[in-house]
Enzyme design. Sequence first.
Site, PDB file in Angstrom:
ATOM      1  N   HIS A  13      -3.210 -70.766   8.749  1.00 37.60           N
ATOM      2  CA  HIS A  13      -2.625 -70.376   7.445  1.00 37.60           C
ATOM      3  C   HIS A  13      -1.153 -70.775   7.431  1.00 37.60           C
ATOM      4  CE1 HIS A  13      -2.385 -67.413   3.908  1.00 37.60           C
ATOM      5  NE2 HIS A  13      -1.188 -67.973   3.992  1.00 37.60           N
ATOM      6  N   HIS A  15       2.235 -72.536   4.964  1.00 35.91           N
ATOM      7  CA  HIS A  15       2.833 -73.098   3.749  1.00 35.91           C
ATOM      8  C   HIS A  15       3.796 -74.199   4.153  1.00 35.91           C
ATOM      9  CE1 HIS A  15       1.322 -69.815   1.172  1.00 35.91           C
ATOM     10  NE2 HIS A  15       1.420 -69.128   2.295  1.00 35.91           N
ATOM     11  N   LYS A  99      -8.749 -71.476  -1.558  1.00 34.23           N
ATOM     12  CA  LYS A  99      -7.879 -70.308  -1.457  1.00 34.23           C
ATOM     13  C   LYS A  99      -7.998 -69.468  -2.724  1.00 34.23           C
ATOM     14  CE  LYS A  99      -4.791 -67.570   0.258  1.00 34.23           C
ATOM     15  NZ  LYS A  99      -3.378 -67.834   0.505  1.00 34.23           N
ATOM     16  N   HIS A 136      -6.442 -64.179  -0.316  1.00 32.21           N
ATOM     17  CA  HIS A 136      -5.247 -63.340  -0.332  1.00 32.21           C
ATOM     18  C   HIS A 136      -5.765 -61.983  -0.796  1.00 32.21           C
ATOM     19  CE1 HIS A 136      -0.821 -62.570  -0.780  1.00 32.21           C
ATOM     20  NE2 HIS A 136      -1.375 -61.501  -1.320  1.00 32.21           N
ATOM     21  N   HIS A 174      -3.917 -63.313   6.446  1.00 26.61           N
ATOM     22  CA  HIS A 174      -2.773 -62.461   6.813  1.00 26.61           C
ATOM     23  C   HIS A 174      -3.106 -60.964   6.713  1.00 26.61           C
ATOM     24  CE1 HIS A 174      -2.420 -62.975   2.517  1.00 26.61           C
ATOM     25  NE2 HIS A 174      -1.736 -64.078   2.583  1.00 26.61           N
ATOM     26  N   ASP A 247       1.206 -67.893   8.420  1.00 29.06           N
ATOM     27  CA  ASP A 247       1.720 -67.664   7.060  1.00 29.06           C
ATOM     28  C   ASP A 247       3.200 -68.025   6.988  1.00 29.06           C
ATOM     29  OD1 ASP A 247       1.624 -67.112   4.367  1.00 29.06           O
ATOM     30  OD2 ASP A 247       1.865 -64.950   4.604  1.00 29.06           O
TER      31      ASP A 247
HETATM   32  C1  NCD Z   1       3.798 -66.923   0.513  1.00 29.10           C
HETATM   33  C2  NCD Z   1       4.637 -68.041  -0.100  1.00 29.10           C
HETATM   34  O1  NCD Z   1       5.860 -67.918  -0.121  1.00 29.10           O
HETATM   35  O2  NCD Z   1       4.065 -69.048  -0.536  1.00 29.10           O
HETATM   36  N1  NCD Z   1       4.607 -65.754   0.651  1.00 29.10           N
HETATM   37  C3  NCD Z   1       4.395 -64.716   1.492  1.00 29.10           C
HETATM   38  O3  NCD Z   1       5.140 -63.738   1.426  1.00 29.10           O
HETATM   39  N2  NCD Z   1       3.435 -64.740   2.369  1.00 29.10           N
HETATM   40  C4  NCD Z   1       2.603 -66.685  -0.325  1.00 29.10           C
HETATM   41  C5  NCD Z   1       1.551 -65.876   0.347  1.00 29.10           C
HETATM   42  O4  NCD Z   1       0.929 -66.299   1.310  1.00 29.10           O
HETATM   43  O5  NCD Z   1       1.304 -64.757  -0.117  1.00 29.10           O
HETATM   44 ZN    ZN Z   2       0.395 -67.457   2.754  1.00 29.74          ZN
END
Ligand code: NCD
Ligand code: ZN
Length: 348
Positions: A13, A15, A99, A136, A174, A247
């Site tokens: 996971h 970003h 997702k 999520h 998460h 995450d």
């Molecule tokens: C994530 C993001 O910034 O894209 N933020 C977070 O707090 N985890 C989005 C997400 O996974 O919820």
């Molecule tokens: Zn995330």
Amino acid sequence: MEELVFTRPDDWHLHLRDGALLEAVLPHTAAWFGRAVVMPNLKPPVSDTDRARAYRDEIRALLPADSRFEPLMAAYLTEDGDPADIVAGHREGVIFGVKYYPAHATTHSAAGVRAIENVYRHLEAFEEAQVPVLFHGEVTDPDIDIFDREAVFIERILEPLRARFPGLKVVLEHLTTRDGVEFVKSQHGAVGATITCHHLMYDRNAMFQGGLRPHLYCLPILKARPHTEALRAAATSGLGMFFLGTDSAPHLKHTKETDCGCAGVFNAPVALSTYAEVFEEEGALDRFEAFASLNGPRFYGLRPNSDRIRLRRAETTPPSQVNVPGEGQIVVFEGDRAHRWVPESASP
Ligand code: NCD
Ligand code: ZN
């Protein structure tokens, strides 16, 4: 133990963003992880096969020629998206999974699902074609306290969903609560879950330690200590349904240090050392490889990575910030202290 040599891990996971942010953060993951599931919450969302392919190309173009890092693309589920396109993208190997964002649950989730009934036809197609759906898992009902949103999502959405689509491959992303741990365990391996390093290290008090700590604000939000303890026990249990997902969610510093700051913790540069510290504290370094490198591939029906890396015990200081040329800085989680484990290449 002075060193830990183990199968190269994966991040289930992550970003990565796009443009200059992508370029700045990608090397921190690609250096150590074999694969990563790349989240699709860009603007506009990566919601179909063409966009997933283009995003994958953008990531691949930034990797060094000898890199073996493989981005696995998650497609953003929208109510008006075409399930046949996603299924075709999955068959073609472009889309790894879907997702599911409840609309307005988190960063860039406005295009998400407003009511689960609106995507039954999608979920039916994904069940049939065995496309994993990554949740999520938080309700967005403003009447539900922010600390209860995961537990209520499990009760209202996931439990009925498991009954309606028993063959659907589900991952609860998460994970942050004891309720979540118990739910995942009760599904006999049919449901997987990722756990972040920040949710293993901290409870909600840390957000207010000596003042407001915007860099520990993420969604789902940090929970009370008993939940943290339940996550630590789950991650270090060796049980196959729990696996590593950082995450890591980079946001520019000025968008977090402000009166309405973004949610997300940027932990990619310290992910392995922080997870290893947790496993060491729990006396479970012998189970680290299962969590980081074996459980995820097994759950998804993939092979573990074929090469190995080493974590060597040595004091090291990570970068405290990562520079994004022309845009600003990203503050690194735990970047202001010495760490106990250094990742190294284990090849000769
Ligand atoms: C994530 C993001 O910034 O894209 N933020 C977070 O707090 N985890 C989005 C997400 O996974 O919820
Ligand atoms: Zn995330």
